[in-house]
Design an enzyme around this catalytic site. Sequence first.
Site, PDB file in Angstrom:
ATOM      1  N   HIS D 149      -6.117  -1.547 -11.420  1.00 44.94           N
ATOM      2  CA  HIS D 149      -6.113  -2.369 -12.639  1.00 44.94           C
ATOM      3  C   HIS D 149      -5.789  -3.810 -12.283  1.00 44.94           C
ATOM      4  O   HIS D 149      -5.359  -4.108 -11.165  1.00 44.94           O
ATOM      5  CB  HIS D 149      -5.081  -1.841 -13.650  1.00 44.94           C
ATOM      6  CG  HIS D 149      -3.662  -1.911 -13.184  1.00 44.94           C
ATOM      7  ND1 HIS D 149      -3.038  -0.868 -12.523  1.00 44.94           N
ATOM      8  CD2 HIS D 149      -2.724  -2.893 -13.253  1.00 44.94           C
ATOM      9  CE1 HIS D 149      -1.793  -1.211 -12.231  1.00 44.94           C
ATOM     10  NE2 HIS D 149      -1.581  -2.430 -12.658  1.00 44.94           N
ATOM     11  N   HIS D 197      -3.721   2.376 -17.424  1.00 44.58           N
ATOM     12  CA  HIS D 197      -4.361   1.095 -17.734  1.00 44.58           C
ATOM     13  C   HIS D 197      -5.415   0.727 -16.710  1.00 44.58           C
ATOM     14  O   HIS D 197      -5.278   1.002 -15.530  1.00 44.58           O
ATOM     15  CB  HIS D 197      -3.388  -0.063 -17.942  1.00 44.58           C
ATOM     16  CG  HIS D 197      -2.366  -0.270 -16.857  1.00 44.58           C
ATOM     17  ND1 HIS D 197      -2.108   0.608 -15.858  1.00 44.58           N
ATOM     18  CD2 HIS D 197      -1.526  -1.318 -16.643  1.00 44.58           C
ATOM     19  CE1 HIS D 197      -1.156   0.143 -15.085  1.00 44.58           C
ATOM     20  NE2 HIS D 197      -0.791  -1.016 -15.533  1.00 44.58           N
ATOM     21  N   HIS D 211      -1.419  -9.877 -11.465  1.00 42.41           N
ATOM     22  CA  HIS D 211      -1.576  -9.092 -10.243  1.00 42.41           C
ATOM     23  C   HIS D 211      -2.808  -8.191 -10.282  1.00 42.41           C
ATOM     24  O   HIS D 211      -3.333  -7.889 -11.353  1.00 42.41           O
ATOM     25  CB  HIS D 211      -0.329  -8.236  -9.965  1.00 42.41           C
ATOM     26  CG  HIS D 211      -0.115  -7.103 -10.931  1.00 42.41           C
ATOM     27  ND1 HIS D 211       0.720  -7.196 -12.027  1.00 42.41           N
ATOM     28  CD2 HIS D 211      -0.613  -5.838 -10.979  1.00 42.41           C
ATOM     29  CE1 HIS D 211       0.728  -6.054 -12.692  1.00 42.41           C
ATOM     30  NE2 HIS D 211      -0.076  -5.199 -12.079  1.00 42.41           N
ATOM     31  N   HIS D 243       8.211   1.777 -13.251  1.00 48.24           N
ATOM     32  CA  HIS D 243       7.967   1.204 -14.557  1.00 48.24           C
ATOM     33  C   HIS D 243       8.286   2.257 -15.619  1.00 48.24           C
ATOM     34  O   HIS D 243       7.904   3.417 -15.462  1.00 48.24           O
ATOM     35  CB  HIS D 243       6.484   0.853 -14.744  1.00 48.24           C
ATOM     36  CG  HIS D 243       5.975  -0.227 -13.861  1.00 48.24           C
ATOM     37  ND1 HIS D 243       6.556  -1.464 -13.797  1.00 48.24           N
ATOM     38  CD2 HIS D 243       4.908  -0.283 -13.025  1.00 48.24           C
ATOM     39  CE1 HIS D 243       5.871  -2.218 -12.949  1.00 48.24           C
ATOM     40  NE2 HIS D 243       4.875  -1.520 -12.468  1.00 48.24           N
ATOM     41  N   TYR D 252       5.593  -4.628  -5.661  1.00 53.95           N
ATOM     42  CA  TYR D 252       4.799  -5.860  -5.781  1.00 53.95           C
ATOM     43  C   TYR D 252       4.996  -6.742  -4.565  1.00 53.95           C
ATOM     44  O   TYR D 252       6.121  -6.854  -4.058  1.00 53.95           O
ATOM     45  CB  TYR D 252       5.211  -6.658  -7.024  1.00 53.95           C
ATOM     46  CG  TYR D 252       4.806  -6.029  -8.321  1.00 53.95           C
ATOM     47  CD1 TYR D 252       3.526  -6.199  -8.822  1.00 53.95           C
ATOM     48  CD2 TYR D 252       5.703  -5.271  -9.055  1.00 53.95           C
ATOM     49  CE1 TYR D 252       3.147  -5.626 -10.033  1.00 53.95           C
ATOM     50  CE2 TYR D 252       5.339  -4.694 -10.260  1.00 53.95           C
ATOM     51  CZ  TYR D 252       4.058  -4.862 -10.746  1.00 53.95           C
ATOM     52  OH  TYR D 252       3.684  -4.295 -11.926  1.00 53.95           O
ATOM     53  N   GLU D 262      -0.136  -5.117  -6.222  1.00 55.89           N
ATOM     54  CA  GLU D 262       0.759  -4.000  -6.525  1.00 55.89           C
ATOM     55  C   GLU D 262       0.226  -2.746  -5.826  1.00 55.89           C
ATOM     56  O   GLU D 262      -0.980  -2.521  -5.784  1.00 55.89           O
ATOM     57  CB  GLU D 262       0.792  -3.754  -8.043  1.00 55.89           C
ATOM     58  CG  GLU D 262       1.742  -2.619  -8.458  1.00 55.89           C
ATOM     59  CD  GLU D 262       1.707  -2.303  -9.962  1.00 55.89           C
ATOM     60  OE1 GLU D 262       0.731  -2.702 -10.634  1.00 55.89           O
ATOM     61  OE2 GLU D 262       2.638  -1.638 -10.450  1.00 55.89           O
TER      62      GLU D 262
END
Lengths: 304, 304, 304, 304
Positions: D149, D197, D211, D243, D252, D262
């Site tokens: 993503h 996502h 990112h 997360h 990251y 990431e």
Amino acid sequence: MTIMRIGRAELRVLDLEESIKYYTNIIGLEVVGRSQGRAYLKAWDEYDHHSLVLQEADSPGLDHFGFKVRSETDLEYYERKIEQFGCTTKRISKGTRLAEGEAIRVTLPTGHQMELYHDIQQTGKKTGTLNPHPWPDEVRGIAPHRLDHVLLTGDDVKTVTRFFTEALEIFQSEKIMTLDGEDMVGSFMHAQNGKAHDIAFIKGPDAKLHHAAFKVEHWYDVLKAADLLSRYDVPIEVTPTRHAITRAETIYFFDPSGNRNEAYSGGYITYPDFPTITWTEDKIAHGIFYHRKEMIDSFVKALT
Amino acid sequence: MTIMRIGRAELRVLDLEESIKYYTNIIGLEVVGRSQGRAYLKAWDEYDHHSLVLQEADSPGLDHFGFKVRSETDLEYYERKIEQFGCTTKRISKGTRLAEGEAIRVTLPTGHQMELYHDIQQTGKKTGTLNPHPWPDEVRGIAPHRLDHVLLTGDDVKTVTRFFTEALEIFQSEKIMTLDGEDMVGSFMHAQNGKAHDIAFIKGPDAKLHHAAFKVEHWYDVLKAADLLSRYDVPIEVTPTRHAITRAETIYFFDPSGNRNEAYSGGYITYPDFPTITWTEDKIAHGIFYHRKEMIDSFVKALT
Amino acid sequence: MTIMRIGRAELRVLDLEESIKYYTNIIGLEVVGRSQGRAYLKAWDEYDHHSLVLQEADSPGLDHFGFKVRSETDLEYYERKIEQFGCTTKRISKGTRLAEGEAIRVTLPTGHQMELYHDIQQTGKKTGTLNPHPWPDEVRGIAPHRLDHVLLTGDDVKTVTRFFTEALEIFQSEKIMTLDGEDMVGSFMHAQNGKAHDIAFIKGPDAKLHHAAFKVEHWYDVLKAADLLSRYDVPIEVTPTRHAITRAETIYFFDPSGNRNEAYSGGYITYPDFPTITWTEDKIAHGIFYHRKEMIDSFVKALT
Amino acid sequence: MTIMRIGRAELRVLDLEESIKYYTNIIGLEVVGRSQGRAYLKAWDEYDHHSLVLQEADSPGLDHFGFKVRSETDLEYYERKIEQFGCTTKRISKGTRLAEGEAIRVTLPTGHQMELYHDIQQTGKKTGTLNPHPWPDEVRGIAPHRLDHVLLTGDDVKTVTRFFTEALEIFQSEKIMTLDGEDMVGSFMHAQNGKAHDIAFIKGPDAKLHHAAFKVEHWYDVLKAADLLSRYDVPIEVTPTRHAITRAETIYFFDPSGNRNEAYSGGYITYPDFPTITWTEDKIAHGIFYHRKEMIDSFVKALT
């Protein structure tokens, strides 16, 4: 003559009931006894009666930690060695604490109280010793296998290292040296037990506790520990990462009294013939926080 | 007096070149020397010059394994102890094998050849001992940390256990007993190093090798090992599972000569004061293959 | 028009109370309702009211499984498509089972009962949808995230595959073909949801269940599942390993009625433009048991 | 009509050769072509010709990202939907970039360039589609499975969310709202593919990249990634953590041009009927860094 391991630590806590809740529900230890303002706890994978003692007090910190020796003869042997080194010892009589026999107490060159002992009831594990399952029925919280090590601060790291390597004949796995090579500012030491450390010192104020560490199985358990701590709003100081020193995976957080705890997995095996790894002070952040490579302010300052 | 660890094993292999390919590309050891029909290899996380010797021979199996002691004095001490126990020793002279000094060779009550040694070049690791990274630049294959243990078969498990616990003063972590409690049919023993075993015996024909085991980090590495073995058509005998004995995670497979190998992670820590865990023979399958709970035919029969 | 996922399976069990104990304590599902000889259960990470229905019956097996579609319009659309394909549908009226609305039931070419539905109460998760923690307070047992897929047996795998890919417009991720390429003996299919499979068929007797699978997070959870099953004497048929087909990590075991369960982690992501992977029948053991590479007798024969 | 996934991102990099070294040796992608100042790369587990394009430029950032649709008809359908939404589209002709056919380019309400496309050569994976092994022979570096993503910043998160959910008909898994519930300051959206996502927006300057994320298998791969980055002195901004938003495990770090990358594992599965999870702005640090619960300065400010 054999020092086996760090076998117990006695922590000062501000509120005993709150601390018991934390050490049982969050850390996942079991209360095995209470007496005279103290609670005695053990991890599920330890044979001895207890490894952690909580003592209600006005300020947090470490009352003492203890090394278990293999026999009563060893106790006498190391008593002499300690006195030859120039430290004063005194005998702690049987029954001072629950399930413990006689111990030798010594004030370390860094001002910390340490005991040597052999006699403690060996109450065993719930899995037993006959055709055991690998896990007990129920574990709670972080559910460490054992108390693993304590890290203390003190002014004279070199001398306290000499005390442990000479008087107690244990081994230094790693050391941190100033750039000129003159002073030792970090020292990680272990008994002959394969561990990366039982006891460690970082230069700082005397007689202070930096952290007490508990051993978990895997890097997944470090994540599980972090998730659980966040779930129950326990302040995490250092999120999951790797130490280059000891190579272990780690997370740091605080008990309700502000004593720092660590959940710790991995790390290398050690043997008496392994060379001491040397860190230069400019690489200390790299050594402690391998991924971040920067020191964390509170990690230096928050001591109990 | 200190036995530190199993420090080396010398395996007989049928085709040296093919075996070197396997032990370097699949297992991921490094060849550190060759001489007189032998290849010397080490794992990336070992300090000593080598831990595995491959010897070209007509039949597979174990030439010998060796325990490293802490000093030359220890060597003499255990030499006497062994002779007092009733076994004959002979000195192996320096230079017999690469990078090794003098050793003591003894024939065990089970017919296996064992050596005790102190003198071996300590060539170090690629990560060094100054501000080291936790991993070397390149690792290949299963990439174990070290040679971990060997399991042998023999008729008189009780006597060979006595040999190790009395003459060598090492410790028994677990034993398997017949249902009547009379005979010992399995014995797992370790030096004072925290390991679950350095050496183990299962009742069976004398002088045979059951397997040589290499230590990997995690249960994920056991999966990675299994994937890699399947990828390169190495026969896997026991797919990833847990031992209840030693509590370790494991996979078994065969080298090109038919010597059984194990990749092994986890397992508990041991100390001299830990009781010996007892298995009754009816639970042996449960103890060895905790998930399957049934014995595997070849696991009993395939010996080298 | 959208088939979203396999949303429920109704299993026939011999003893409802015993089965509830197993599916709650061992698998770790939650009972969300009981009615008319049925128990309704869900996994902690599912939003809908239930995903598993247990129905007390004289023989084990699969009563039916159901695909959830995105809307009532989709329901009508697929009803027509199914009839055009030549299968008969009937409407199951709202209230037939707890918390469910109207559904369409169809007999598959393999004799299995399948339902399509949209209407089911969405009761949510304990973590909620406002600032949620990643995990609920308490999970028990294997604690899967969800019902993942069912694998069924049938005689005509090719036709049932055509039914799913043409009438239901879902996708085939992998297939197993006879060596001559003429017949399909295995078929793995998924809705447009990234999963490796929602439904799969292996050649065998019609109308039979091979297994119902639950999704766990990691390879560590597969080990944890295996340990737990062994701890509580649940028969494990296939110990932890990897499938090459779907690439997932897996363990197989049986519920108290003999219905096979799987705990399943990993596996690749799928998209509509991904080609179907083809296995030739001679490699089927390699495809199913990547490490063992041999078929397991019971795995072919034990069906419910 | 089907948007399948984010299929490519084109990053601006300052030094193409240095960037290629980083994305091949550290990230572990493969260069599949070079042309006109651009390098084309793919991850080992992707079928399409490439997923990442590196374009040498004077400043870092995102040239564009692209969603792959299922067919040419879908392309026309979404072209109309986008224009109806009020955005201007233009056709990018076949041959503008290597191995790509015609695409539609649109300027998002946040100023970012996005493309929709169907036509790209599908060059496959090294493991093939016939009796494949789960892994290719060689992987290097972090070795992600795929581009996962991108997260972008923009002023009007609400409108760009409407664009994606209305014009492109994709789904919002999570959103971050101001405390008064009036404004949306974070939005996480996915195509119908089970992912948490494909594209996300956080309130901030228009047209900026926060990112680009690559998918790894496990929490162990996140540790391996962190170790590797530290090993080769790649700056890590956020050390391994979870997360709460998307529930994924993460790290990251920065490419040589300052574009944030990431490495990402885990995360839940999504379906069209799943409710959108809502975060209130006061819990944003808890949502993003579940263990730390404090925002990281650079994480807000460093954009390219």
